[in-house]
Design a protein around this motif. Structure first.
Motif, PDB file in Angstrom:
ATOM      1  N   VAL A  15     104.952  39.060 120.183  1.00 15.50           N
ATOM      2  CA  VAL A  15     103.864  39.704 119.457  1.00 15.50           C
ATOM      3  C   VAL A  15     104.411  40.468 118.248  1.00 15.50           C
ATOM      4  O   VAL A  15     103.821  40.448 117.161  1.00 15.50           O
ATOM      5  CB  VAL A  15     103.074  40.648 120.388  1.00 15.50           C
ATOM      6  N   ALA A  16     105.541  41.136 118.413  1.00 19.05           N
ATOM      7  CA  ALA A  16     106.146  41.875 117.304  1.00 19.05           C
ATOM      8  C   ALA A  16     106.508  40.939 116.156  1.00 19.05           C
ATOM      9  O   ALA A  16     106.303  41.262 114.972  1.00 19.05           O
ATOM     10  CB  ALA A  16     107.378  42.634 117.789  1.00 19.05           C
ATOM     11  N   ILE A  17     107.044  39.775 116.493  1.00 16.48           N
ATOM     12  CA  ILE A  17     107.394  38.793 115.452  1.00 16.48           C
ATOM     13  C   ILE A  17     106.135  38.302 114.748  1.00 16.48           C
ATOM     14  O   ILE A  17     106.107  38.169 113.515  1.00 16.48           O
ATOM     15  CB  ILE A  17     108.172  37.619 116.076  1.00 16.48           C
ATOM     16  N   LEU A  18     105.071  38.037 115.512  1.00  6.86           N
ATOM     17  CA  LEU A  18     103.813  37.584 114.911  1.00  6.86           C
ATOM     18  C   LEU A  18     103.208  38.662 114.006  1.00  6.86           C
ATOM     19  O   LEU A  18     102.656  38.351 112.938  1.00  6.86           O
ATOM     20  CB  LEU A  18     102.828  37.199 116.016  1.00  6.86           C
ATOM     21  N   VAL A  19     103.305  39.918 114.426  1.00  2.27           N
ATOM     22  CA  VAL A  19     102.788  41.015 113.591  1.00  2.27           C
ATOM     23  C   VAL A  19     103.597  41.117 112.302  1.00  2.27           C
ATOM     24  O   VAL A  19     103.038  41.352 111.218  1.00  2.27           O
ATOM     25  CB  VAL A  19     102.831  42.342 114.371  1.00  2.27           C
ATOM     26  N   TYR A  20     104.913  40.926 112.389  1.00  2.01           N
ATOM     27  CA  TYR A  20     105.745  40.942 111.179  1.00  2.01           C
ATOM     28  C   TYR A  20     105.309  39.850 110.209  1.00  2.01           C
ATOM     29  O   TYR A  20     105.204  40.079 108.992  1.00  2.01           O
ATOM     30  CB  TYR A  20     107.215  40.752 111.565  1.00  2.01           C
ATOM     31  N   ILE A  21     105.059  38.656 110.746  1.00  2.52           N
ATOM     32  CA  ILE A  21     104.604  37.552 109.891  1.00  2.52           C
ATOM     33  C   ILE A  21     103.243  37.877 109.286  1.00  2.52           C
ATOM     34  O   ILE A  21     103.003  37.631 108.095  1.00  2.52           O
ATOM     35  CB  ILE A  21     104.548  36.242 110.706  1.00  2.52           C
ATOM     36  N   LEU A  22     102.347  38.444 110.094  1.00  5.67           N
ATOM     37  CA  LEU A  22     101.020  38.795 109.605  1.00  5.67           C
ATOM     38  C   LEU A  22     101.102  39.785 108.458  1.00  5.67           C
ATOM     39  O   LEU A  22     100.433  39.615 107.426  1.00  5.67           O
ATOM     40  CB  LEU A  22     100.185  39.388 110.752  1.00  5.67           C
ATOM     41  N   ILE A  23     101.914  40.816 108.605  1.00 11.47           N
ATOM     42  CA  ILE A  23     101.972  41.879 107.612  1.00 11.47           C
ATOM     43  C   ILE A  23     102.676  41.432 106.336  1.00 11.47           C
ATOM     44  O   ILE A  23     102.271  41.789 105.226  1.00 11.47           O
ATOM     45  CB  ILE A  23     102.680  43.117 108.198  1.00 11.47           C
ATOM     46  N   ASN A  24     103.716  40.632 106.468  1.00 15.87           N
ATOM     47  CA  ASN A  24     104.577  40.333 105.319  1.00 15.87           C
ATOM     48  C   ASN A  24     104.420  38.935 104.741  1.00 15.87           C
ATOM     49  O   ASN A  24     104.881  38.692 103.625  1.00 15.87           O
ATOM     50  CB  ASN A  24     106.050  40.534 105.716  1.00 15.87           C
ATOM     51  N   LYS A  25     103.762  38.020 105.469  1.00 18.42           N
ATOM     52  CA  LYS A  25     103.741  36.639 105.002  1.00 18.42           C
ATOM     53  C   LYS A  25     102.338  36.064 104.847  1.00 18.42           C
ATOM     54  O   LYS A  25     102.211  34.870 104.580  1.00 18.42           O
ATOM     55  CB  LYS A  25     104.539  35.751 105.985  1.00 18.42           C
ATOM     56  N   THR A  26     101.306  36.870 105.023  1.00 18.19           N
ATOM     57  CA  THR A  26      99.946  36.340 104.939  1.00 18.19           C
ATOM     58  C   THR A  26      99.128  37.113 103.916  1.00 18.19           C
ATOM     59  O   THR A  26      99.464  38.246 103.541  1.00 18.19           O
ATOM     60  CB  THR A  26      99.234  36.419 106.307  1.00 18.19           C
ATOM     61  N   THR A  27      98.027  36.487 103.483  1.00 22.76           N
ATOM     62  CA  THR A  27      97.131  37.143 102.531  1.00 22.76           C
ATOM     63  C   THR A  27      96.483  38.379 103.137  1.00 22.76           C
ATOM     64  O   THR A  27      96.339  39.415 102.475  1.00 22.76           O
ATOM     65  CB  THR A  27      96.041  36.156 102.079  1.00 22.76           C
ATOM     66  N   LEU A  28      96.106  38.276 104.420  1.00 17.59           N
ATOM     67  CA  LEU A  28      95.498  39.422 105.083  1.00 17.59           C
ATOM     68  C   LEU A  28      96.463  40.599 105.129  1.00 17.59           C
ATOM     69  O   LEU A  28      96.064  41.754 104.876  1.00 17.59           O
ATOM     70  CB  LEU A  28      95.079  39.039 106.506  1.00 17.59           C
ATOM     71  N   GLY A  29      97.716  40.318 105.425  1.00 19.78           N
ATOM     72  CA  GLY A  29      98.708  41.389 105.451  1.00 19.78           C
ATOM     73  C   GLY A  29      98.865  42.048 104.088  1.00 19.78           C
ATOM     74  O   GLY A  29      98.995  43.276 103.983  1.00 19.78           O
ATOM     75  N   TYR A  30      98.826  41.242 103.032  1.00 19.83           N
ATOM     76  CA  TYR A  30      98.921  41.795 101.672  1.00 19.83           C
ATOM     77  C   TYR A  30      97.720  42.697 101.390  1.00 19.83           C
ATOM     78  O   TYR A  30      97.866  43.775 100.796  1.00 19.83           O
ATOM     79  CB  TYR A  30      98.978  40.655 100.659  1.00 19.83           C
ATOM     80  N   GLU A  31      96.546  42.270 101.817  1.00 24.59           N
ATOM     81  CA  GLU A  31      95.346  43.077 101.588  1.00 24.59           C
ATOM     82  C   GLU A  31      95.404  44.391 102.365  1.00 24.59           C
ATOM     83  O   GLU A  31      95.006  45.448 101.851  1.00 24.59           O
ATOM     84  CB  GLU A  31      94.105  42.283 101.988  1.00 24.59           C
TER      85      GLU A  31
END
Length: 413
Positions: free
Chosen positions: A239-255
């Motif tokens: 889950v921590a790895i997925l959250v890292y990807i969400l925050i740093n590698k996705t449009t939603l994370g950028y927003e």
């Protein structure tokens, strides 16, 4: 090589990590000082006892107990290491909960309430669905997802109050924490899930192993025999790895990060800031609720249903876990394990010395305070300047010969 080390040291991320490590070291040193001070104030604690306490603070996780001569022994302690990973599981999840909200400029102090709601939903689902008609693994999955959903819904409440009405999320989270405590107490009070088999445990909810629903070991029991650890720690790391990807590698994370940096500028850029604030708190709540589900679905722990008098420490401890990790999802894995290690050290102090586990609370308190002042610690770190400036290693420029003066006559020509 030296220049690469200089560049690495001068990076902002490196200095943040160093500030966290300094906070941890100072906290451990303060704990050792407290051990010595308490030992000097009591005649019942010998010099050897003080020294044993200091050693346990710094390396208690490697203690294997006392031998026949009464001396502390050291080595690979599979049981303590496994229990450390088991206790780290909810801390990693609540640490991620705080970190995700912080990325959006929000302080999620509502993780304890979200944790409680996740506890209630996961336990009720796990204990109410008969495994005789539904496979146990499917019941476990439904209970885990139910815990995440309950936490998400409870986290979205302060998010909506913040986004739509401008109510401070800290105040809203404090209110929802105590609402959750009372709701959970009432829900289990009127339910049939209380453990009535043992008279001394009438205030506890059945373990999920009562219904045959428990987290799979995934081979962790062979690595750490005799401990409580199971596959939940592997799920938390994933889950921590997925959250890292969400925050740093996705449009939603950028927003989400854009809203955290400047909500009004993000809105001007076309980002729906209200939606993202609610969504961020919902994600944070889902992580906290998921942490509760992983802990209580282990099948080896019992939940005390009269929770209205206190809030779960796992929710609050997610705050120092996130602070020490500088809100980095990958860093949360390591800081969560470290905080769980301090918990095990407290158990070691109580079992093997004349001290008690409250000394580790002092260590955690010091670390939390220093983590809050991490920016000050970063400013105190000396800047590693390159000698001679950026062109110190450049070859000196060749001297050019002075240009001869042009004859007056040539100019006129």
């Amino acid at each position: 090589m030296k220049e690469k080390l200089q560049d690495l040291y001068n990076k902002n991320g490196t200095r943040k990590v160093l500030a966290s490590l300094i906070s941890i070291l100072i906290g451990l040193v303060v704990g050792a000082i407290v051990v010595i001070a308490v030992g000097l104030s009591k005649d019942t604690i010998t010099t050897q006892g003080m020294w044993d306490g200091v050693k346990l603070i710094f390396a208690g996780i490697l203690s294997t107990g006392r031998n026949a001569a009464g001396q502390l022994t050291w080595g690979y302690n599979a049981q303590s290491l496994g229990n450390m990973l088991f206790r780290a599981t909810p801390l990693i999840m609540t640490g991620l909960s705080v970190a995700v909200a912080y990325k959006t400029g929000l302080f999620n102090i509502g993780a304890p309430g979200q944790y409680l709601m996740g506890t209630m939903a996961s336990l009720m689902i796990a204990l109410s669905i008969p495994t005789s008609s539904v496979p146990a693994w499917l019941v476990w999955l439904l209970a885990f997802l139910g815990g995440c959903l309950a936490g998400a819904l409870w986290g979205a409440i302060p998010g909506a109050l913040k986004a739509l009405l401008g109510i401070n999320e800290v105040l809203a989270c404090i209110m929802t924490n105590w609402l959750a405590a009372n709701i959970v107490t009432w829900a289990f009070d009127v339910s049939n899930f209380k453990n009535m088999v043992e008279n001394t445990k009438s205030g506890y909810v059945y373990k999920t192993s009562f219904n045959g629903v428990q987290t799979a070991k995934m081979g962790m029991d062979k690595l750490f025999p005799g401990s409580q650890v199971n596959g939940g720690i592997l799920i938390a790391i994933l889950v921590a790895i997925l959250v890292y990807i969400l925050i740093n590698k996705t449009t939603l994370g950028y927003e989400l990060k854009a809203c955290g940096a400047n909500r009004h500028a993000a809105r001007y850029a076309g980002i729906n800031d209200r939606r993202d604030i609610i969504l961020s708190m919902a994600i944070a709540g889902a992580l906290a609720g998921g942490g509760a589900a992983l802990y209580w679905l282990a099948g080896n722990t019992e939940f005390y249903w009269s929770t209205y008098q206190s809030l779960p420490s796992a929710g609050f401890n997610g705050i120092p876990v996130a602070l020490l990790a500088v809100n980095n999802p990958i860093g949360v894995i390591f800081t969560g394990v470290f905080m769980a290690m301090l918990d095990i050290v407290g158990v070691q102090l109580t079992g093997y010395t004349a001290y008690n586990e409250y000394i580790t609370d002092v260590i955690i308190s010091v670390i939390v305070y220093l983590s809050a002042f991490s920016l000050v610690i970063q400013m105190m770190l000396p800047k590693w300047k390159k000698k001679g400036g950026p062109n110190a290693n450049a070859e000196p420029a060749a001297k050019t010969a002075p240009k001869p003066e042009t004859e007056k006559g040539d100019k006129e020509a």
